[in-house]
Design an enzyme around this catalytic site. Structure first.
Site, PDB file in Angstrom:
ATOM      1  N   TYR A 186     -65.890  46.509   7.375  1.00  0.00           N
ATOM      2  CA  TYR A 186     -65.821  47.626   8.335  1.00  0.00           C
ATOM      3  C   TYR A 186     -65.562  47.132   9.755  1.00  0.00           C
ATOM      4  O   TYR A 186     -64.751  47.708  10.484  1.00  0.00           O
ATOM      5  CB  TYR A 186     -67.113  48.431   8.296  1.00  0.00           C
ATOM      6  CG  TYR A 186     -67.290  49.261   7.044  1.00  0.00           C
ATOM      7  CD1 TYR A 186     -66.202  49.806   6.369  1.00  0.00           C
ATOM      8  CD2 TYR A 186     -68.558  49.507   6.533  1.00  0.00           C
ATOM      9  CE1 TYR A 186     -66.365  50.561   5.226  1.00  0.00           C
ATOM     10  CE2 TYR A 186     -68.735  50.270   5.390  1.00  0.00           C
ATOM     11  CZ  TYR A 186     -67.638  50.802   4.739  1.00  0.00           C
ATOM     12  OH  TYR A 186     -67.812  51.551   3.617  1.00  0.00           O
TER      13      TYR A 186
ATOM     14  N   SER B  31     -58.780  37.592   4.457  1.00  0.00           N
ATOM     15  CA  SER B  31     -59.766  38.142   3.534  1.00  0.00           C
ATOM     16  C   SER B  31     -59.829  37.250   2.304  1.00  0.00           C
ATOM     17  O   SER B  31     -58.795  36.960   1.699  1.00  0.00           O
ATOM     18  CB  SER B  31     -59.393  39.570   3.125  1.00  0.00           C
ATOM     19  OG  SER B  31     -60.187  39.984   2.029  1.00  0.00           O
TER      20      SER B  31
ATOM     21  N   LEU C 217     -67.360  37.868   9.607  1.00  0.00           N
ATOM     22  CA  LEU C 217     -67.760  37.343   8.293  1.00  0.00           C
ATOM     23  C   LEU C 217     -69.205  37.737   7.978  1.00  0.00           C
ATOM     24  O   LEU C 217     -69.947  38.182   8.855  1.00  0.00           O
ATOM     25  CB  LEU C 217     -67.646  35.815   8.324  1.00  0.00           C
ATOM     26  CG  LEU C 217     -66.223  35.267   8.419  1.00  0.00           C
ATOM     27  CD1 LEU C 217     -66.236  33.822   8.928  1.00  0.00           C
ATOM     28  CD2 LEU C 217     -65.539  35.347   7.059  1.00  0.00           C
TER      29      LEU C 217
ATOM     30  N   CYS D 102     -75.596  45.404  16.522  1.00  0.00           N
ATOM     31  CA  CYS D 102     -75.447  46.761  17.055  1.00  0.00           C
ATOM     32  C   CYS D 102     -76.760  47.331  17.572  1.00  0.00           C
ATOM     33  O   CYS D 102     -76.818  47.893  18.677  1.00  0.00           O
ATOM     34  CB  CYS D 102     -74.852  47.674  15.986  1.00  0.00           C
ATOM     35  SG  CYS D 102     -75.739  47.642  14.410  1.00  0.00           S
TER      36      CYS D 102
ATOM     37  N   ASN E 234     -71.981  51.906  16.068  1.00  0.00           N
ATOM     38  CA  ASN E 234     -72.323  50.545  15.661  1.00  0.00           C
ATOM     39  C   ASN E 234     -71.101  49.675  15.397  1.00  0.00           C
ATOM     40  O   ASN E 234     -71.171  48.446  15.516  1.00  0.00           O
ATOM     41  CB  ASN E 234     -73.206  50.571  14.406  1.00  0.00           C
ATOM     42  CG  ASN E 234     -72.599  51.379  13.285  1.00  0.00           C
ATOM     43  OD1 ASN E 234     -72.357  52.569  13.445  1.00  0.00           O
ATOM     44  ND2 ASN E 234     -72.340  50.750  12.156  1.00  0.00           N
TER      45      ASN E 234
END
Lengths: 341, 57
Positions: A12, A34, A73, A147, A308
């Protein structure tokens, strides 16, 4: 134009970094790393990026030298790979928890494992522009805070740095499901999360240690997962020092954040959004902060809200990049949020 | 022409367009409270009455 790489681009935070960096006028996003989806199209995992990019995910071994690497990561992975990325990038902006704490012993206590790159801990500048802007202008290693920590720090910093509160405070944090990451698990099933107000960390949340570090006080945190996808709201309870009144609290917030492009003071007397509300900040890089004072009891309540994935992650990382490169701090970050949503 | 005054609630600056009228309502940009001009020459601001909200108290 600088060339940037997003490592951990399928998550995300990685997806938000790609969204922001692809639209950034001074940046060319050259690779999206990725380990799960090498060779697959980026917009297959992040459908909001359809028509915005034709990038394919790649492996870390495919990445050549670049200007800036963003590490989105899993925790503990960044410190294991850090030498590789320092060798390939002039600047590394790490969004994991690996370099957020200044003390390896505190790291071990909160993350449950030994730190494997202790020689670099002091080299990382905390990615909190509101506290470390001058250091960020020349930083080549930046550690973006968590966050909830970001919200907690901004909620109390003006008071803590001026010595207006006692040196202990409690933080009650609420967070949306995207804070748990993009990996499926039993705890994140819709049947489990929907309608729940799950106290998942009554004590010992990792971001507690970050808040204590940056505020210089003993912070205690409780974290609850709530019915939202994005958003963090942190409510801080503190005790005012004798003779500190509402006017002094208000003055501290105003002085501290007067020139901050992404911190807004919200303590209104009217309307449905009198205090910081994460709902209207979705997609924006703002952190709204507010306060209320019970002068008779000497009690202070402060509130901070943010997205966040934005001011709590990718947006803040891009803000740090803007500062490091000497660009306008708001470049690529001007989206104001949505209402109604 | 506008004149600058201090909000009695949050101490932020409040601008009032002149000529002001007695009992005119203005809004503070700092705390968004409604303020009533309760005197002229010089203008005096006071908190305007407001209906309380109740979300489950």
């Amino acid at each position: 134009m600088i060339r940037v790489v997003v490592v951990g681009a399928a998550g995300y935070i990685g997806g938000e970094l790609l969204r922001l960096l692809i639209g950034h006028p001074e940046v060319e996003t050259v690779a999206a790393v990725s380990s799960r989806f090498p060779g697959r199209r980026v917009d297959g995992v992040h459908p909001n990026l359809r028509s915005a990019t034709d990038l394919l995910f790649c492996s870390a071994d495919d990445v050549e030298e670049c200007d800036t690497a963003f590490l989105a990561l899993p925790h503990r992975t960044a410190m294991a790979q850090i030498d590789r990325w320092i060798a390939r990038a002039k600047q590394v902006i790490d969004l994991t928890g690996d370099f957020r704490l200044g003390d390896p012993e505190v790291y071990r206590r909160y993350y449950g494992s030994e730190h494997v790159a202790t020689h670099l801990i002091d080299a990382f500048v905390p990615g909190i522009p509101e506290l470390h802007r001058e250091s960020l202008r020349s930083a080549d290693l930046i550690s973006v805070p968590g966050c909830v920590a970001m919200a907690g720090v901004l909620a109390l910093y003006p008071l803590a740095v001026r010595g207006l509160v006692e040196p202990t405070a409690q933080f009650d944090a609420r967070t949306g499901s995207s804070g748990s990451g993009a990996t499926a698990g039993a705890a994140n099933l819709h049947s489990v999360r929907s309608g729940a107000m799950r106290v998942f960390a009554p004590t010992g949340h990792r971001h507690e240690a970050e808040i204590s570090r940056h505020l210089g006080i003993a912070a205690a945190m409780t974290a609850t997962g709530v019915e939202a996808v994005r958003g963090v709201q942190t409510i801080c309870h503190a005790t005012l020092r004798p003779d500190v009144d509402t006017s002094a609290v208000r003055r501290a917030f105003r002085e501290q954040y007067r020139n901050e492009p992404f911190v807004r003071l919200v303590a209104h007397q009217r309307g449905n959004f009198r205090y910081p509300e994460p709902k209207i900040l979705v997609g924006s890089n703002f952190c709204d902060v507010g306060y209320a004072v019970d002068e008779e009891a000497g009690r202070l309540v402060t509130i901070a809200a943010l997205d966040n994935l934005m001011k709590g992650g990718a947006g803040n990382a891009v803000q740090c990049l803007n500062i490091r490169m000497g660009w306008p701090e708001t470049l690529g970050l001007s989206f104001p949020g949505l209402h109604p949503i | 022409m506008t004149t600058v005054h201090i909000c009695p609630k949050c101490e932020d600056q409040v601008q009032i367009s002149q000529p002001a009228r007695l009992n005119e309502i203005v809004e503070c940009a700092g705390c968004h409270c409604e303020l009533e001009i309760v005197a002229l020459n010089p203008p005096v601001l006071a908190l305007a009455p407001e209906v309380e909200e109740d979300w489950g108290e």
